[in-house]
Design an enzyme around this catalytic site. Structure first.
Site, PDB file in Angstrom:
ATOM      1  N   GLU A  73      -6.795   4.742   7.835  1.00  0.00           N
ATOM      2  CA  GLU A  73      -6.612   6.176   7.530  1.00  0.00           C
ATOM      3  C   GLU A  73      -7.875   6.757   6.902  1.00  0.00           C
ATOM      4  O   GLU A  73      -8.206   7.926   7.121  1.00  0.00           O
ATOM      5  CB  GLU A  73      -5.390   6.364   6.621  1.00  0.00           C
ATOM      6  CG  GLU A  73      -4.102   6.157   7.401  1.00  0.00           C
ATOM      7  CD  GLU A  73      -2.949   5.583   6.614  1.00  0.00           C
ATOM      8  OE1 GLU A  73      -2.950   5.663   5.370  1.00  0.00           O
ATOM      9  OE2 GLU A  73      -2.025   5.024   7.250  1.00  0.00           O
ATOM     10  N   SER A 115       3.356  -2.436  10.364  1.00  0.00           N
ATOM     11  CA  SER A 115       4.802  -2.542  10.612  1.00  0.00           C
ATOM     12  C   SER A 115       5.393  -3.875  10.184  1.00  0.00           C
ATOM     13  O   SER A 115       6.297  -4.411  10.851  1.00  0.00           O
ATOM     14  CB  SER A 115       5.109  -2.243  12.091  1.00  0.00           C
ATOM     15  OG  SER A 115       4.717  -0.925  12.404  1.00  0.00           O
ATOM     16  N   GLY A 118       2.402   1.890  10.939  1.00  0.00           N
ATOM     17  CA  GLY A 118       3.392   2.961  10.889  1.00  0.00           C
ATOM     18  C   GLY A 118       4.084   3.221  12.216  1.00  0.00           C
ATOM     19  O   GLY A 118       4.802   4.213  12.356  1.00  0.00           O
ATOM     20  N   HIS A 171      -9.485   1.249   4.893  1.00  0.00           N
ATOM     21  CA  HIS A 171      -8.209   1.406   5.596  1.00  0.00           C
ATOM     22  C   HIS A 171      -8.408   2.344   6.788  1.00  0.00           C
ATOM     23  O   HIS A 171      -9.206   3.275   6.719  1.00  0.00           O
ATOM     24  CB  HIS A 171      -7.154   1.962   4.642  1.00  0.00           C
ATOM     25  CG  HIS A 171      -5.779   1.937   5.224  1.00  0.00           C
ATOM     26  ND1 HIS A 171      -5.334   2.883   6.111  1.00  0.00           N
ATOM     27  CD2 HIS A 171      -4.763   1.048   5.079  1.00  0.00           C
ATOM     28  CE1 HIS A 171      -4.094   2.580   6.474  1.00  0.00           C
ATOM     29  NE2 HIS A 171      -3.727   1.474   5.857  1.00  0.00           N
ATOM     30  N   GLY A 205       4.804   1.283   4.800  1.00  0.00           N
ATOM     31  CA  GLY A 205       6.131   1.898   4.675  1.00  0.00           C
ATOM     32  C   GLY A 205       7.153   1.023   3.956  1.00  0.00           C
ATOM     33  O   GLY A 205       7.851   1.497   3.047  1.00  0.00           O
ATOM     34  N   ASN A 233       0.860  -1.187   0.000  1.00  0.00           N
ATOM     35  CA  ASN A 233       0.000   0.000   0.000  1.00  0.00           C
ATOM     36  C   ASN A 233       0.895   1.236   0.000  1.00  0.00           C
ATOM     37  O   ASN A 233       1.496   1.572   1.011  1.00  0.00           O
ATOM     38  CB  ASN A 233      -0.881  -0.043   1.267  1.00  0.00           C
ATOM     39  CG  ASN A 233      -1.699   1.225   1.437  1.00  0.00           C
ATOM     40  OD1 ASN A 233      -1.784   2.057   0.542  1.00  0.00           O
ATOM     41  ND2 ASN A 233      -2.307   1.363   2.605  1.00  0.00           N
ATOM     42  N   GLU A 252      -5.565  -5.133  10.423  1.00  0.00           N
ATOM     43  CA  GLU A 252      -4.536  -4.129  10.655  1.00  0.00           C
ATOM     44  C   GLU A 252      -4.803  -3.407  11.963  1.00  0.00           C
ATOM     45  O   GLU A 252      -5.585  -2.434  11.992  1.00  0.00           O
ATOM     46  CB  GLU A 252      -4.536  -3.101   9.519  1.00  0.00           C
ATOM     47  CG  GLU A 252      -4.174  -3.669   8.171  1.00  0.00           C
ATOM     48  CD  GLU A 252      -3.512  -2.618   7.302  1.00  0.00           C
ATOM     49  OE1 GLU A 252      -2.389  -2.865   6.856  1.00  0.00           O
ATOM     50  OE2 GLU A 252      -4.100  -1.547   7.100  1.00  0.00           O
ATOM     51  N   LYS A 285       0.092   4.326  -0.275  1.00  0.00           N
ATOM     52  CA  LYS A 285      -0.510   5.531   0.321  1.00  0.00           C
ATOM     53  C   LYS A 285      -0.224   6.742  -0.583  1.00  0.00           C
ATOM     54  O   LYS A 285      -0.199   6.591  -1.797  1.00  0.00           O
ATOM     55  CB  LYS A 285      -0.002   5.722   1.748  1.00  0.00           C
ATOM     56  CG  LYS A 285      -0.182   4.432   2.567  1.00  0.00           C
ATOM     57  CD  LYS A 285       0.050   4.603   4.025  1.00  0.00           C
ATOM     58  CE  LYS A 285      -0.162   3.271   4.726  1.00  0.00           C
ATOM     59  NZ  LYS A 285      -0.041   3.361   6.166  1.00  0.00           N
TER      60      LYS A 285
END
Ligand code: PGA
Length: 262
Positions: A106, A220, A180, A104, A242, A12, A174, A14
């Site tokens: 976010e 992570s 993150g 998600h 990430g 992902n 998640e 982002k």
């Protein structure tokens, strides 16, 4: 019952990488996997670029027949109409997206997406044969108040409420506190929640769908912790944020079977 699910490692991106950067990344990822003799039938790899990159990724993947799937990071719950800025599932299908991330954390937090809206997006994607990667997960507050699986289980029940048992879906657990943060869940924590989520799928959509649906862990994930998750019977892959932006790290996560005994 034998597990015949092909693991899925999904990146992902982002709000990172424009369409030119996306082309370079996907090309290099393909080279890296091919140099390492990665067999795409053993682990499927997918990337989730921003909307503006998707056409470029499609062109590259189709022209070079790359064994890399791709999808969008979000989709409208509406089929069409006066919804400025929205992207429909039909548009994603037209770009041959195999997948779309839905719900998600976010989107849930920063855009106030509700469980009902997420159910609408799941149904919209399924209607166009774009497989939704349905994200669920608890915050650290939820974890303290309700324990590990109550919130993800409740979120998934609503998310599945508008589709039928013929639907092809992926679920991603998640934990919000792990996204993150550098502090991943333990493989055991991921397995426990994944098992509870598989039970929700069984109750809602039946045995067959529960048996074939891939449940990913996200939060992570790195090359040095992926193998632990993949050893768990109910974890069928990872949604990587990430670390999916670092070519060597991501390609090493995809090749987890090679560098660590599973
Ligand atoms: P992370 O993000 O791997 O950077 O923790 C995961 C995600 O948000 O999907």
């Amino acid at each position: 019952m034998v597990n015949t699910r092909t693991p899925l490692i999904a990146g992902n991106w982002k709000l990172n990488l424009d369409h030119l950067q996306a082309i370079a990344f996907v090309q290099k990822l393909a080279w890296s996997l091919s140099d390492a003799k990665h067999d795409p039938s053993t682990v499927e790899v997918a990337v989730f670029p921003p909307f503006t990159d998707i056409r470029s990724v499609q062109t590259l993947v189709a022209a070079d027949k790359l064994p890399i799937a791709y999808g969008a990071q979000d989709v409208s719950e509406h089929e069409s109409g006066a919804y400025t800025g929205e992207i429909s599932a039909a548009f994603l299908r037209a770009l041959e997206c195999g997948y779309v991330v839905v719900g998600h954390s976010e989107r849930r937090t920063l855009h106030n997406e509700t469980d009902e809206q997420i159910a609408g997006k799941v149904a919209a994607a399924v209607a166009q044969n774009v497989v939704p990667v349905i994200c669920v997960g608890e915050t650290s507050d939820d974890l303290e108040k309700h324990g590990p699986s109550a919130v993800p289980v409740a979120q998934l029940k609503v998310a599945l409420s508008k589709i039928s048992s013929t639907a092809d879906i992926v679920v991603a657990y998640e934990p919000v506190w792990a996204i993150g943060s550098g502090q991943a869940a333990t493989p055991e924590q991921a397995e426990n929640v994944a098992a509870a989520l598989r039970e929700v799928i069984r109750e809602t959509l039946g045995d067959d769908v529960a048996q074939k649906t891939r449940i990913l862990y996200g939060g992570s994930v790195k090359a040095n912790n992926i193998a632990g998750f993949m050893r768990e019977p109910n974890v069928d892959g990872a949604l990587v944020g990430g670390a999916s932006l670092d070519l060597n790290e991501f390609s090493s996560i995809v090749r987890y079977q090679k560098h660590v005994g599973v």
